[in-house]
Design an enzyme around this catalytic site. Structure first.
Site, PDB file in Angstrom:
ATOM      1  N   HIS B 237       0.868  -1.185   0.000  1.00 22.69           N
ATOM      2  CA  HIS B 237       0.000   0.000   0.000  1.00 22.69           C
ATOM      3  C   HIS B 237       0.897   1.225   0.000  1.00 22.69           C
ATOM      4  CE1 HIS B 237      -3.022   2.910   1.214  1.00 22.69           C
ATOM      5  NE2 HIS B 237      -3.960   1.995   1.079  1.00 22.69           N
ATOM      6  N   ARG B 257      -6.544  10.525  -0.147  1.00 21.27           N
ATOM      7  CA  ARG B 257      -6.369  10.992  -1.522  1.00 21.27           C
ATOM      8  C   ARG B 257      -7.715  11.160  -2.215  1.00 21.27           C
ATOM      9  NH1 ARG B 257      -2.969   6.439  -3.421  1.00 21.27           N
ATOM     10  NH2 ARG B 257      -3.356   5.575  -1.359  1.00 21.27           N
TER      11      ARG B 257
END
Lengths: 246, 607
Positions: B237, B257
């Site tokens: 990740h 994000r």
């Protein structure tokens, strides 16, 4: 940094004692890191329950210098390390070994509470419509990570051992989450009053103080539930009070 | 040797109580069979609780252009077409019903203006698709599944670990386990077993995974004769915490994000604009303004490059760090605070959208994410590969053995899209439970063979018996050596020489593991538990290293410095592993399963 001294309770249901350990503490460490370091270095069989290490699963509850806290969210830099750090298991639950306690009572309690019962779906596809405000209202209660620190600190359980008659703060939060659920139609007031013993809570707010998720347990969950119980079962008294008080 | 154990009998035994296990158990219980669930932790603590961003389902509540075809093709593109197309199809078609079902069981999701389930943007998903509640979707899901399951009359064995699966001829017959509390043995006799044990993160040094993720299911299945597939594909990740050291690896949700968070290097550049893969050029914004409009929901805007797939973002971050443009503690910057200049009441907005991230950084790093950027870097997060299963039934090669969720392979191919793991565990958890119940009904009793019980018990007790021996070492040291090996030699950027070295090192670690001693008694003994976990971790680490060595190309999460490009030939192949008769690991390449014509057409249309 010089090594820090830890007094960790070692033992089981038959009794135990505090044992002294010393380990290096580095920047940013939390208590759980220190316990793991001690476990790896000098006490391989030290029992400690943990999972996420990020304050999200509620496994590593313990009492640190006498305060119920999550070990993973207690930073070493917030503790006075010039004196020994004292770590012991939650005192309101039976000991299993070292820092691990038997919290199975909580799972039993939850099982006997009335489950979620939704109203009929609003749309033909079986879904419902409700507003974000309804989601927001129950969010606080649904944040609970079931660390049981509130149960640990509640004197009704810890000192008076009313486990048979009182479900404790965690399950009042759970009940509030269901009672205020935008879709739920179940009626839990009778249970709250009788089987679940909400009257035993005398709102000392100890539970709110220890909640690592900062849920305002007493003010937002327990008191509104108490009010609902009072409205249902004691209304004449309130009327009388209103008459007396003018 | 006479083994002291308790016997429990079930039709379906579920191993693991995260989302996949609970969903399987619910389905099996609803089918009217006796269900037992065994899990290493307390109920509700499994890693599903950590899932933050949301569950992907093409419900089209926010953008009516979404449908199963788009979700299917997004999943296939994200997986670089190594996915099992039938699984990707079932997943895309069934996820919406599985999410709505959760609502019927009490889940409370964030809402749209007209009161439906709200969906958010996420990397690799063309339209806003992730049903969520703030950034604690996983907690909501596991709690709802748990609270629903406990009323269905199944039995939970909490804090118990499976040592080995038991077999009756070819078929599975149950499991041999111990309870962690007292170390007592138990035989869980079952007509069908569902493995839902999650991932393998503990094989690596920097990981978002907790102690539980020691590759148990994959290793149990492998030893029992099942095949493993696509083990080279480990998802790193892109955003894990990097500072302070003790929290290194803890996940920072992609939701940051999705809400407008941007990645910057030490020079303040949004470096993600510098490298946009061809496969995604049409869908990706090439300027900051367009990216922000996308976050605001402008349907004509393309998504910002921070929302490219995880494999790509992780590699771009590694490059910045390697080339000296990293943050002070060896990561890069993730900035959500900047959106305050664009959103009124920005700080409150951030706290409302990302409450647990705010809390996590405030309490663990002393950073207020509404004021300062976060420092982040890649962390081992998810295993795309795993137990090879039938797409429809989730049954492995071993009759009666099923697998679902992270420990199964197929859906995600070479890279998983964020949000597809929660939908995976719902869709295939349900299917595994359903077909395990059918199998149990149709096939009747399996016999437990005492010799297997004895063998498993002997293996389980060995580390404790070695505590008197000289020349033994503790299990934690071996586990740490393995984590260092995998992190440095089979990590994000791989080479032939390093991986060959890793295979060699794993062999040596195996020898050390065979001598590991656990001190103390059988009661809640972390040393003993870790010693037993080692076997599984070593097996699966070897599987990862061997598969990665064999795939001489770069694809999805598997990146080789010595073969930096995709090779169309490898693009047609899955890597399959099985245990040979002599106990050694056998690897073979196998052609991808054929894709139905209809599905091929969908992919073509969505290109």
């Amino acid at each position: 940094m010089p090594p820090v001294t830890f007094n960790i309770w070692r033992g089981g249901a038959e009794g135990g004692e505090f044992k002294e350990y010393r380990t290096e503490v580095t920047e940013g460490m939390v208590v759980l890191d220190a316990v793991h370091q001690i476990q790896a270095e000098s006490a391989n069989d030290l029992a400690v329950r943990w999972n996420c290490k990020a304050g999200k699963c509620g496994s590593c509850s313990a009492e640190i210098n006498g305060k119920p806290r999550l070990m993973c969210m207690t930073r070493m830099s917030d503790l006075p390390v010039n004196q020994p750090v004292r770590i012991e298991p939650m005192q309101a639950f039976p000991s299993i070994k070292d820092l691990v306690t038997d919290v199975s009572w909580n799972f039993e309690v939850k099982k006997r509470l009335k489950r979620f019962k939704p109203r009929k779906p609003d749309a033909p596809d079986g879904s419902w419509r409700f507003a974000q405000a309804d989601t927001d209202r129950v969010q606080e209660f649904r944040k609970c990570i079931e660390c049981f620190l509130c149960q640990d600190v509640c004197h009704v359980l810890r000192d008076h051992h009313k486990h048979e008659e009182f479900i404790g703060p965690r399950f009042f939060v759970y009940s509030a989450a269901l009672e205020m659920h935008p879709l739920d139609e179940e009626d839990r007031l009778e249970d709250l009053k009788r089987a679940n013993g909400i009257g035993y809570c005398n709102i000392t707010k100890c539970c709110t103080k220890v909640c690592p998720e900062h849920i305002t347990i007493t003010d937002n969950a327990i008191i509104p539930l108490k009010e609902r119980v009072v409205d249902r079962f004691y209304d004449p008294v309130r009327m009388l009070l209103r008459v007396i008080g003018g | 040797m006479a083994i002291d154990y308790q016997t429990h009998e079930y039709d379906v035994l579920v191993v693991g109580a995260g989302g996949a296990g609970l969903r399987a158990a619910i389905e099996a219980a609803n089918a009217g069979v006796r269900v037992g669930v065994i899990c290493k932790s307390l109920l509700g603590k499994a890693h599903t609780v950590m899932a933050e961003g949301g569950v992907a389902a093409a419900m089209a509540n926010v953008d009516e252009r979404d449908n199963w075809r788009v979700h299917f093709s997004d999943t296939m593109r994200g997986g670089q077409y190594l996915n099992n197309p039938r699984m990707a199809e079932l997943h895309a078609k069934e996820a919406p019903d599985r999410v709505r079902e959760l609502e019927a069981w009490g889940a409370v999701f964030d809402r749209t203006e007209d009161g439906r389930i709200l969906q958010r943007n996420f990397g690799g998903h063309r339209y806003p698709r992730l049903a969520h509640v703030g950034d604690r979707t996983g907690l909501e899901m596991i709690r709802v599944l748990q609270d629903h399951a406990v009323h269905l009359g199944m039995t939970f064995h909490m804090e118990c670990t499976v040592v080995d699966l038991l077999k009756d001829g070819d078929r599975v017959a149950g499991a041999f386990a111990y309870d962690r509390e007292r170390g007592r043995f138990m035989v869980l006799k079952a007509k069908a077993v569902v493995l839902a044990t999650g991932g393998i993160g503990r094989g690596f040094k920097i990981t978002s995974n907790s102690w539980e993720y020691t590759a148990d299911g994959q290793a149990l299945a492998y030893r029992a004769g099942a095949e493993l597939m696509d083990m080279e594909f480990v998802q790193f990740h892109p955003t894990g915490m990097v500072w302070p050291p003790s929290v290194r690896g803890i996940l920072v949700t992609e939701g940051v994000r999705g809400e407008g968070g941007v990645l910057k290097n030490s020079k303040g550049e949004r470096f993600m604009f510098n490298d946009i893969p061809d496969l995604y050029k049409n869908q990706t914004a090439d300027n900051e303004e367009e990216g922000w409009r996308y976050v605001l929901g402008d349907r004509n805007a393309r998504r910002p490059p921070e929302l490219l797939t995880r494999d790509h973002v992780a590699r771009c971050i590694m490059r910045e760090i390697k080339e000296g443009r990293g943050s002070p503690h060896g990561g890069v910057f993730l900035d959500i605070a900047w959106i305050k200049s664009r959103v009124s009441g920005g700080a409150e907005h951030i706290k409302r959208k990302l409450p647990s991230m705010y809390h996590q950084f405030k309490e663990l790093a002393g950073i207020d994410i509404t004021e300062e950027p976060m420092e982040i870097g890649p962390t081992t997060h998810y295993m795309m590969g795993g137990i090879r299963v039938d797409a429809d039934t989730q049954m492995a090669r071993v009759p009666g053995l099923f697998a679902a969720g992270e420990c199964a392979a197929g859906l995600h191919g070479a890279n998983r899209l964020g949000g597809n793991s929660l939908s995976d565990l719902l869709v295939f958890g349900k299917r595994a439970g359903e077909f395990a119940a059918i199998f149990a009904r149709e096939r009747g009793d399996a016999k437990v063979h005492e010799s297997q019980v004895e063998e498993a018990a002997r293996r389980a007790l060995a580390p404790l018996e070695r505590q008197a021996a000289t020349g033994s070492e503790g299990p934690f040291q071996v586990q740490q050596s393995l984590q260092d090996t995998m992190q440095s030699l089979v990590g994000i950027v791989r080479t032939e020489a390093e991986m060959a070295h890793a295979v060699e090192e794993i062999g040596k670690l195996r020898e050390r593991a065979a001598k590991v001693a656990a001190y103390g008694n059988r009661e809640y003994n972390a040393g003993w538990h870790t010693a037993l976990d080692l076997e599984n971790l070593l097996t699966i680490s070897e599987a990862i290293a061997r598969s990665a060595l064999d795939r001489k190309e770069s694809r999805g999460a598997h990146f080789r410095e010595d073969y930096p490009n995709k090779d169309p030939e490898f693009g047609k192949l899955n890597t399959i592993l099985e245990r040979g008769a002599d106990g050694s690991m056998k690897l073979r390449r196998e052609q991808l399963p054929p894709m139905a014509e209809e599905l091929a057409k969908v992919i073509e249309e969505m290109k």
